[in-house]
Design an enzyme around this catalytic site. Structure first.
Site, PDB file in Angstrom:
ATOM      1  N   ARG A 125      -7.930 -20.504  -1.067  1.00 62.45           N
ATOM      2  CA  ARG A 125      -6.798 -20.318  -0.158  1.00 62.45           C
ATOM      3  C   ARG A 125      -5.695 -21.374  -0.352  1.00 62.45           C
ATOM      4  O   ARG A 125      -5.967 -22.571  -0.302  1.00 62.45           O
ATOM      5  CB  ARG A 125      -7.297 -20.386   1.294  1.00 62.45           C
ATOM      6  CG  ARG A 125      -6.245 -20.051   2.320  1.00 62.45           C
ATOM      7  CD  ARG A 125      -6.837 -20.094   3.719  1.00 62.45           C
ATOM      8  NE  ARG A 125      -5.877 -19.616   4.707  1.00 62.45           N
ATOM      9  CZ  ARG A 125      -4.908 -20.370   5.208  1.00 62.45           C
ATOM     10  NH1 ARG A 125      -4.777 -21.624   4.834  1.00 62.45           N
ATOM     11  NH2 ARG A 125      -4.077 -19.861   6.098  1.00 62.45           N
ATOM     12  N   GLU A 132      12.830   2.547  13.873  1.00 57.69           N
ATOM     13  CA  GLU A 132      11.875   3.591  13.446  1.00 57.69           C
ATOM     14  C   GLU A 132      10.650   3.493  14.333  1.00 57.69           C
ATOM     15  O   GLU A 132      10.698   2.851  15.386  1.00 57.69           O
ATOM     16  CB  GLU A 132      11.522   3.413  11.968  1.00 57.69           C
ATOM     17  CG  GLU A 132      10.883   2.065  11.659  1.00 57.69           C
ATOM     18  CD  GLU A 132      10.477   1.889  10.197  1.00 57.69           C
ATOM     19  OE1 GLU A 132      10.251   2.884   9.498  1.00 57.69           O
ATOM     20  OE2 GLU A 132      10.366   0.720   9.774  1.00 57.69           O
ATOM     21  N   LYS A 153       6.550  -1.708   1.793  1.00 62.47           N
ATOM     22  CA  LYS A 153       5.357  -1.190   2.494  1.00 62.47           C
ATOM     23  C   LYS A 153       4.225  -2.193   2.312  1.00 62.47           C
ATOM     24  O   LYS A 153       3.341  -2.024   1.467  1.00 62.47           O
ATOM     25  CB  LYS A 153       5.006   0.200   1.935  1.00 62.47           C
ATOM     26  CG  LYS A 153       4.152   1.039   2.873  1.00 62.47           C
ATOM     27  CD  LYS A 153       4.196   2.491   2.473  1.00 62.47           C
ATOM     28  CE  LYS A 153       3.146   3.341   3.176  1.00 62.47           C
ATOM     29  NZ  LYS A 153       3.302   3.433   4.615  1.00 62.47           N
ATOM     30  N   ARG A 191       8.174   4.133  -4.778  1.00 62.06           N
ATOM     31  CA  ARG A 191       8.183   3.188  -3.650  1.00 62.06           C
ATOM     32  C   ARG A 191       7.148   2.086  -3.857  1.00 62.06           C
ATOM     33  O   ARG A 191       7.404   0.916  -3.546  1.00 62.06           O
ATOM     34  CB  ARG A 191       7.937   3.929  -2.325  1.00 62.06           C
ATOM     35  CG  ARG A 191       8.136   3.014  -1.124  1.00 62.06           C
ATOM     36  CD  ARG A 191       8.138   3.750   0.194  1.00 62.06           C
ATOM     37  NE  ARG A 191       6.852   4.388   0.472  1.00 62.06           N
ATOM     38  CZ  ARG A 191       6.627   5.165   1.512  1.00 62.06           C
ATOM     39  NH1 ARG A 191       7.592   5.420   2.386  1.00 62.06           N
ATOM     40  NH2 ARG A 191       5.446   5.713   1.700  1.00 62.06           N
ATOM     41  N   TYR A 209       0.827  -1.205   0.000  1.00 64.29           N
ATOM     42  CA  TYR A 209       0.000   0.000   0.000  1.00 64.29           C
ATOM     43  C   TYR A 209       0.861   1.254   0.000  1.00 64.29           C
ATOM     44  O   TYR A 209       2.080   1.183   0.198  1.00 64.29           O
ATOM     45  CB  TYR A 209      -0.953  -0.002   1.205  1.00 64.29           C
ATOM     46  CG  TYR A 209      -0.284   0.293   2.530  1.00 64.29           C
ATOM     47  CD1 TYR A 209       0.554  -0.631   3.141  1.00 64.29           C
ATOM     48  CD2 TYR A 209      -0.471   1.524   3.166  1.00 64.29           C
ATOM     49  CE1 TYR A 209       1.177  -0.348   4.344  1.00 64.29           C
ATOM     50  CE2 TYR A 209       0.147   1.812   4.372  1.00 64.29           C
ATOM     51  CZ  TYR A 209       0.962   0.876   4.957  1.00 64.29           C
ATOM     52  OH  TYR A 209       1.583   1.167   6.143  1.00 64.29           O
ATOM     53  N   HIS A 265      -1.132 -21.144   0.308  1.00 65.02           N
ATOM     54  CA  HIS A 265      -0.084 -20.169   0.628  1.00 65.02           C
ATOM     55  C   HIS A 265       0.691 -19.698  -0.600  1.00 65.02           C
ATOM     56  O   HIS A 265       0.984 -18.524  -0.731  1.00 65.02           O
ATOM     57  CB  HIS A 265       0.897 -20.757   1.650  1.00 65.02           C
ATOM     58  CG  HIS A 265       0.335 -20.795   3.044  1.00 65.02           C
ATOM     59  ND1 HIS A 265      -0.762 -21.544   3.381  1.00 65.02           N
ATOM     60  CD2 HIS A 265       0.732 -20.177   4.177  1.00 65.02           C
ATOM     61  CE1 HIS A 265      -1.022 -21.380   4.655  1.00 65.02           C
ATOM     62  NE2 HIS A 265      -0.133 -20.546   5.163  1.00 65.02           N
TER      63      HIS A 265
HETATM   64  N1  PLP Z   1       7.880   3.880   8.914  1.00 63.47           N
HETATM   65  C1  PLP Z   1       6.771   3.117   8.880  1.00 63.47           C
HETATM   66  C2  PLP Z   1       6.813   1.751   9.482  1.00 63.47           C
HETATM   67  C3  PLP Z   1       5.602   3.588   8.267  1.00 63.47           C
HETATM   68  O1  PLP Z   1       4.506   2.810   8.219  1.00 63.47           O
HETATM   69  C4  PLP Z   1       5.591   4.897   7.722  1.00 63.47           C
HETATM   70  C5  PLP Z   1       4.399   5.433   7.071  1.00 63.47           C
HETATM   71  O2  PLP Z   1       3.357   4.841   7.042  1.00 63.47           O
HETATM   72  C6  PLP Z   1       6.754   5.668   7.809  1.00 63.47           C
HETATM   73  C7  PLP Z   1       7.886   5.116   8.396  1.00 63.47           C
HETATM   74  C8  PLP Z   1       6.803   7.055   7.244  1.00 63.47           C
HETATM   75  O3  PLP Z   1       6.869   7.015   5.853  1.00 63.47           O
HETATM   76  P1  PLP Z   1       6.324   8.202   4.942  1.00 63.47           P
HETATM   77  O4  PLP Z   1       7.119   9.424   5.308  1.00 63.47           O
HETATM   78  O5  PLP Z   1       6.565   7.764   3.562  1.00 63.47           O
HETATM   79  O6  PLP Z   1       4.884   8.366   5.281  1.00 63.47           O
END
Ligand code: PLP
Length: 288
Positions: free
Chosen positions: A105, A184, A152, A53, A34, A107
């Site tokens: 379903r 993070e 993501k 991305r 996403y 995997h």
């Molecule tokens: N780190 C994680 C785990 C995130 O889910 C997000 C955004 O959803 C970010 C960092 C920040 O990323 P961005 O600046 O692209 O929103």
């Protein structure tokens, strides 16, 4: 009444009529990716970087789009949704989700002719300006995620649990710790000042390469502030004099309390406030 229209698999439909199969692999396995993009007065901020991305996330989990689809087209659909939903004024967010489609379903990947599911929606967004001025509190939390945090993906369970732990302690975000370093946040990237140097975790497989993180690094360089991509070690945490987090919907958010203790003098730091200002200016003037 304003319209509430979303896009699902090639069609613009009222949100209440939008349907995805119960066999969708996003629902069953979290098998998808996403993006979230910020819209300011109808302009999508850093859209190109979000496209790139999304492209990378799709390739990373080996989802191939149909010939007519591409992340750039999804962003175009997002623009259409902003118009349809009367969100060309003020602020909004654009959400794009692509899953490996719906099949019985199993995997392993479904047959090659299974079309990916594409869902795109927009929503009104109001930034938390008051908190951004006052500063937020955060907690530390173990980073329990997998080895490809640079993609993501929809697999957000460890992020969800960390965010809930933060909420239950009255905190805005969880600062994740893996192998003795700050990686993070559950939904943001972290920056901290240690011994006068601005530090953040490097872009490797342990963090999401945040678009805001990257935009801010460039803006910081323009005003002569270097970012040292050496992760902050757990034992350096007591010496952090300024701390902030970044994200598409958080901008630069100062952190003034960590695990119940003040960071620095308990007020947003000087460097933090400066970077908060340059990002705000870029958002106000920027766009595509
Ligand atoms: N780190 C994680 C785990 C995130 O889910 C997000 C955004 O959803 C970010 C960092 C920040 O990323 P961005 O600046 O692209 O929103």
């Amino acid at each position: 009444m304003t319209k509430d229209v979303v896009y699902v698999n090639g069609k613009f439909v009222p949100r209440s009529e939008a349907v995805v199969s119960v066999e969708d692999r996003g629902f069953v396995f979290g098998d998808g990716v996403y993006e979230v993009v910020r819209a300011i007065r109808g302009r999508l901020f850093a859209a190109r970087f979000h496209n790139e991305r999304l492209e990378r996330s799709l390739a990373g989990i080996r989802i191939e789009l149909e010939e007519q689809d591409s992340p750039a087209r999804f962003v175009e659909i997002g623009r259409e949704l902003l118009r349809e939903n009367s969100l060309l004024d003020g602020e909004a967010t654009l959400y794009i989700q692509v899953t490996r489609g719906a099949t019985t379903r199993a995997h392993h990947f479904p047959p090659a002719n299974t079309p990916p599911t594409v869902y795109i929606s927009v929503a009104r967004f109001t930034p938390s300006r008051e908190l951004a001025e006052r500063g937020a509190s955060v907690i530390t939390h173990p980073d329990l995620r997998w080895g490809r945090c640079d993609l993501k993906t929809l697999n957000l369970l460890p992020n969800v649990l960390a965010a809930q732990a933060a909420k239950e302690q009255g905190a805005f975000e969880a600062m994740l710790i893996r192998d003795g370093v700050v990686t993070e946040g559950a939904k943001t990237n972290f920056f901290g000042v240690v011994d006068g140097t601005l530090r953040t975790h490097p872009c490797d497989s342990h963090i999401l390469p945040g678009i805001t993180r990257s935009v801010l690094r460039d803006l910081a360089a323009e005003i002569g502030i270097d970012v040292d991509e050496t992760p902050i070690a757990e034992d350096e945490i007591p010496g952090i004099s300024e701390l902030f987090l970044t994200g598409t919907t958080t901008d630069v958010m100062p952190v003034v309390q960590l695990d119940g203790r003040f960071v620095g003098d308990g007020k947003p730091g000087e460097l933090t406030t400066k970077l908060q200002r340059v990002l705000a200016e870029s958002l106000a003037s920027g766009g595509d």
